[in-house]
Design a protein around this motif. Structure first.
Motif, PDB file in Angstrom:
ATOM      1  N   TYR A   1      -5.248   2.985  -2.959  1.00 21.93           N
ATOM      2  CA  TYR A   1      -4.248   1.915  -2.939  1.00 21.93           C
ATOM      3  C   TYR A   1      -4.142   1.343  -1.525  1.00 21.93           C
ATOM      4  O   TYR A   1      -4.168   2.088  -0.537  1.00 21.93           O
ATOM      5  CB  TYR A   1      -2.889   2.429  -3.416  1.00 21.93           C
ATOM      6  N   CYS A   2      -4.016   0.040  -1.440  1.00 21.52           N
ATOM      7  CA  CYS A   2      -3.959  -0.665  -0.166  1.00 21.52           C
ATOM      8  C   CYS A   2      -2.724  -0.234   0.609  1.00 21.52           C
ATOM      9  O   CYS A   2      -1.612  -0.239   0.081  1.00 21.52           O
ATOM     10  CB  CYS A   2      -3.919  -2.178  -0.425  1.00 21.52           C
ATOM     11  N   GLU A   3      -2.941   0.141   1.871  1.00 15.34           N
ATOM     12  CA  GLU A   3      -1.810   0.590   2.694  1.00 15.34           C
ATOM     13  C   GLU A   3      -0.906  -0.575   3.100  1.00 15.34           C
ATOM     14  O   GLU A   3       0.217  -0.361   3.517  1.00 15.34           O
ATOM     15  CB  GLU A   3      -2.292   1.366   3.912  1.00 15.34           C
ATOM     16  N   GLU A   4      -1.395  -1.797   2.953  1.00 18.51           N
ATOM     17  CA  GLU A   4      -0.601  -2.971   3.321  1.00 18.51           C
ATOM     18  C   GLU A   4       0.200  -3.518   2.137  1.00 18.51           C
ATOM     19  O   GLU A   4       1.370  -3.847   2.267  1.00 18.51           O
ATOM     20  CB  GLU A   4      -1.548  -4.056   3.849  1.00 18.51           C
ATOM     21  N   THR A   5      -0.461  -3.610   0.961  1.00 18.76           N
ATOM     22  CA  THR A   5       0.177  -4.247  -0.193  1.00 18.76           C
ATOM     23  C   THR A   5       0.551  -3.273  -1.303  1.00 18.76           C
ATOM     24  O   THR A   5       1.361  -3.612  -2.161  1.00 18.76           O
ATOM     25  CB  THR A   5      -0.764  -5.305  -0.805  1.00 18.76           C
TER      26      THR A   5
END
Length: 142
Positions: free
Chosen positions: A104-108
């Motif tokens: 999973y994207c750490e930003e979104t």
């Protein structure tokens, strides 16, 4: 997927065919955990080989030969330095597998996607977030 079913080894093709609803299920997490552990083992083995290679001291009287050997050692050390940084990313990815945050994207918080993770198992950003980051860096510098 039932928790009683034994997790089997699957191929990349089988992984890519899995439905989106199965994203980062036990089978997928196990696949990437194994892949990351294999990468970690290879990086450690390369580091050990470099250490052994650099310990082998060869006295060469010819300055040109000595310079060549020194250049080869410098190149090897630069390569190992890059691998050392990659090893750190691999270990961080393994920690994310353990914590359940892997994929999973750490930003979104959006899924990174199986194809991207197959290409770069240490990815922490979705393709879109990575492209935004690279665009920002290009526009504003680091």
């Amino acid at each position: 997927m039932a928790g009683t079913k034994k997790i089997k080894d699957i191929t990349e093709a089988e992984l890519l065919k899995m439905p989106e609803k199965d994203y980062m299920n036990e089978v997928q997490l196990e696949f990437f955990r194994k892949r990351l552990q294999q990468m970690e083992a290879e990086l450690r083995q390369n580091a050990d080989e470099t250490t052994e290679h650099l310990r082998e001291t060869v006295i060469v009287p010819d300055p040109a030969d000595r310079a060549t050997i020194e250049e080869e050692h410098a190149l090897e050390l630069r390569t190992r330095d890059r691998e050392r940084k990659l090893l750190k990313k691999v270990q961080q990815a393994l920690a994310r597998v353990q914590s359940g945050d892997y994929g999973y994207c750490e930003e979104t918080g959006d899924p990174i996607g199986i194809p991207r993770l197959l290409a770069r198992p240490t990815a922490t950003l979705s393709l879109e977030a990575q492209q935004r980051r690279e665009l920002k860096q290009k526009m504003y510098g680091d």
